[in-house]
Structure formats: C-alpha cells, structure tokens
Write an enzyme that holds these catalytic residues in place. Structure first.
Site, mmCIF file in Angstrom:
data_model
loop_
_atom_site.group_PDB
_atom_site.id
_atom_site.type_symbol
_atom_site.label_atom_id
_atom_site.label_comp_id
_atom_site.label_asym_id
_atom_site.label_seq_id
_atom_site.Cartn_x
_atom_site.Cartn_y
_atom_site.Cartn_z
ATOM 1 N N HIS A 124 43.647 37.857 46.839
ATOM 2 C CA HIS A 124 45.059 37.446 46.692
ATOM 3 C C HIS A 124 45.588 36.699 47.917
ATOM 4 O O HIS A 124 46.663 36.093 47.849
ATOM 5 C CB HIS A 124 45.953 38.666 46.448
ATOM 6 C CG HIS A 124 45.678 39.372 45.151
ATOM 7 N ND1 HIS A 124 45.659 38.708 43.943
ATOM 8 C CD2 HIS A 124 45.394 40.673 44.877
ATOM 9 C CE1 HIS A 124 45.380 39.585 42.972
ATOM 10 N NE2 HIS A 124 45.209 40.775 43.514
ATOM 11 N N ASP A 161 37.491 41.094 38.967
ATOM 12 C CA ASP A 161 38.581 42.023 39.277
ATOM 13 C C ASP A 161 39.632 41.979 38.161
ATOM 14 O O ASP A 161 39.812 40.961 37.500
ATOM 15 C CB ASP A 161 39.208 41.609 40.615
ATOM 16 C CG ASP A 161 40.218 42.617 41.139
ATOM 17 O OD1 ASP A 161 39.835 43.433 41.991
ATOM 18 O OD2 ASP A 161 41.387 42.594 40.686
ATOM 19 N N HIS A 163 42.680 41.739 38.429
ATOM 20 C CA HIS A 163 43.749 40.800 38.768
ATOM 21 C C HIS A 163 43.194 39.392 38.994
ATOM 22 O O HIS A 163 42.052 39.234 39.428
ATOM 23 C CB HIS A 163 44.469 41.262 40.042
ATOM 24 C CG HIS A 163 44.999 42.661 39.959
ATOM 25 N ND1 HIS A 163 44.274 43.749 40.400
ATOM 26 C CD2 HIS A 163 46.162 43.134 39.473
ATOM 27 C CE1 HIS A 163 44.991 44.850 40.191
ATOM 28 N NE2 HIS A 163 46.140 44.510 39.626
ATOM 29 N N ASP A 248 38.587 47.575 39.492
ATOM 30 C CA ASP A 248 39.777 48.077 38.797
ATOM 31 C C ASP A 248 39.793 47.738 37.308
ATOM 32 O O ASP A 248 40.764 48.055 36.615
ATOM 33 C CB ASP A 248 41.073 47.616 39.489
ATOM 34 C CG ASP A 248 41.023 46.170 39.932
ATOM 35 O OD1 ASP A 248 40.063 45.458 39.575
ATOM 36 O OD2 ASP A 248 41.963 45.749 40.638
HETATM 37 ZN ZN LIG Z 1 42.472 44.007 41.550
#
Ligand SMILES: [Zn+2]
Length: 281
Positions: A124, A161, A163, A248
C-alpha cells in the site's frame, strides 16, 4: 538448496501498538512454525538493510527523510492505520533489504526460489506516503532493483493479498517492464483496483486487476490463475516473478471475506512455481 527463507527476529522490533492487528506476534508465530514444522532443507537468509539509494528508486527523498526522522521516537502516528516505533525505520530498511538479498541469491544460483518472511508489509505504500500498515513498498523496490541493478527486462508481480496493492500499481502504471497482476476483494480498502485500471501510455495493458466479491474459494482463485494469469504470463514471458503473498485471503482471517484454505495457498504457489519454471530461467 532449492528454497531460501528470509527470517530475522529483528523484524519484531517494529511495533505499531499492542492492540494493532499488524503486530510482532504475527511473525513470531510464523517463525516458530518454520522452526518446528518445516522438515525440508532450506537456506535461512539473513537480511541486509536496503540502502537509501535503493529505497529512493521507488520513494521520494522527502518521504524517506520523514520516516528517518521517526527513528528513536517511541511512537509517531503517520495515518489512521499506520504508525512507527523507535526502530521502525531501520526495520523497514531490513524488510526491503530482505527481498533484495533473496533475489540476489536466486540470481547467483544459490537458491531457486525464496520466501521473504518480513515486516512491515509494503504494497500500500506510495511514492510519498505510507498507507495501510505499510512503510516502504518492499515488492516495488525489489522489482525496480531487478530492472536497474540486474538488467532484467520483464518482471511479473503477482499480488494475491486480499487488498489491492495501490502503491505497487502506481509505481509502474506507465511502464511495461513490470507487469502488475492483482486479485483482491472489491469494493474494499484501499478503493483502487477496478477492472478498468489497466495502465497508462506504454504501460497500457501491463496492469491487470481482478476485483472480486467476498467468498471466493480455492477453486475460484485457481480458476483466475489458470484462465487469466497463466495466459497473460505465457504472452509476457517474465524473467522473474515476485509475489505479494498476503495471507488475508485465508478463510479464517478476521478482517477478510475470502475462503482460501491451507491447501489453496499450496495450490496457488504450485501454479506460480510452474509458471516460473516455464518462463523465468
Ligand atoms: Zn491485505
């Protein structure tokens, strides 16, 4: 030796607070598992810190300086999700450097593949700011290092991931020497990663996003890897494959909505190893 594992308990010295979900106990538990349960021989890789010059291949000087200034301070809150402790800057250099060391060992032929069990995470983190528990964008720094230091021409970054890796996507959005592929829950944090985000200019088509509703299973992810990622990889012929292996999407993850099992992670890894075997010599 076939596989190297970057492993160093100094990664526990970055601490965003006892109640933070991204806390040192995570990596401690994984290291315990590695030490007690992995039965095949592997090379334990001691990381080196990335240099400031290497970090600045992806991040701005002002951002590097901002993080450097947190060094020695007990707590600096950078955004609602992300904070530092006294050693975070040094540990973040060590996280990026862990990937670089593993990549060097692969290129030297000492290992065939590597797993960088490092923190803080990175995907991120943007050029000039941290985000979502991430300080420096480890995978982006490694991809750029492979291009600039080792002269590679085509790097594939696979991000499974939960995200979307906004920072990684933005680092290479207008380039075709690094292909970014992400499957992620959508809509979800950080809000980016829709189908129509495919790159800009000469990078058009070299960003591939697969936004997903929650509830996706091992079979769904394997379908995506086989029907979307695999043919793209066959066309692109990457010389090196990097994986943002966030766990995750695990079915029991308390924050994510995906249903991937232990066997599913194994199957996805096997798919990537087969692609690396075919295309990344
Ligand atoms: Zn993540």
């Amino acid at each position: 030796m076939r596989t190297g594992i970057v492993k160093d308990r100094r990664y526990m010295e970055h601490n965003m607070g006892a109640s933070h979900v991204e806390n040192p106990m995570r990596i401690d538990a994984i290291y315990d598992m590695v030490e007690k349960e992995i039965t095949f021989p592997y090379l334990e890789i001691e990381p080196r810190p990335a240099t400031e010059e290497e970090i600045q291949m992806i991040h701005s000087l002002s951002y590097v300086n901002l993080l450097k200034e947190t060094s020695g301070k007990e707590r600096v809150v950078l955004d609602p999700d992300t904070a530092t402790s006294a050693r975070s800057y040094e540990v973040a250099l060590l996280a990026a450097g862990g990937l670089l060391k593993a990549a060097d060992l692969i290129i030297e032929g000492k290992i065939q593949n590597g797993f960088a069990l490092v923190r803080p995470p990175g995907h991120h983190a943007e050029r000039g700011r941290p985000a979502g528990f991430c300080l420096f964008n480890n995978v982006a720094i490694c991809a750029e290092y492979l291009i600039k230091k080792h002269g590679f021409k085509r790097i594939l970054v696979v991000d499974w991931d939960l995200h979307h890796g906004n920072g990684t996507q933005h680092s290479f959005y207008d380039r075709n020497d690094i292909l970014y592929f992400s499957a992620h829950q959508f809509p979800h944090y950080p809000g980016t990663g829709y189908w129509d985000e495919t790159g800009l200019g000469s990078g058009k088509g070299f960003t591939v996003n697969v936004p997903l509703d929650p509830g996706k299973t091992d079979e769904d992810y394997l379908f995506i890897f086989r029907k979307i990622l695999s043919p793209i990889t066959a066309l692109y012929k990457p010389e090196f494959i990097l994986v943002s292996a966030g766990f995750d999407i695990y079915r029991a993850d308390p924050l994510g909505g995906m249903m991937v099992s232990e066997d599913g992670f194994g199957a996805l890894t096997s798919e990537l190893l087969a692609l690396a075997h075919d295309f990344s010599k």
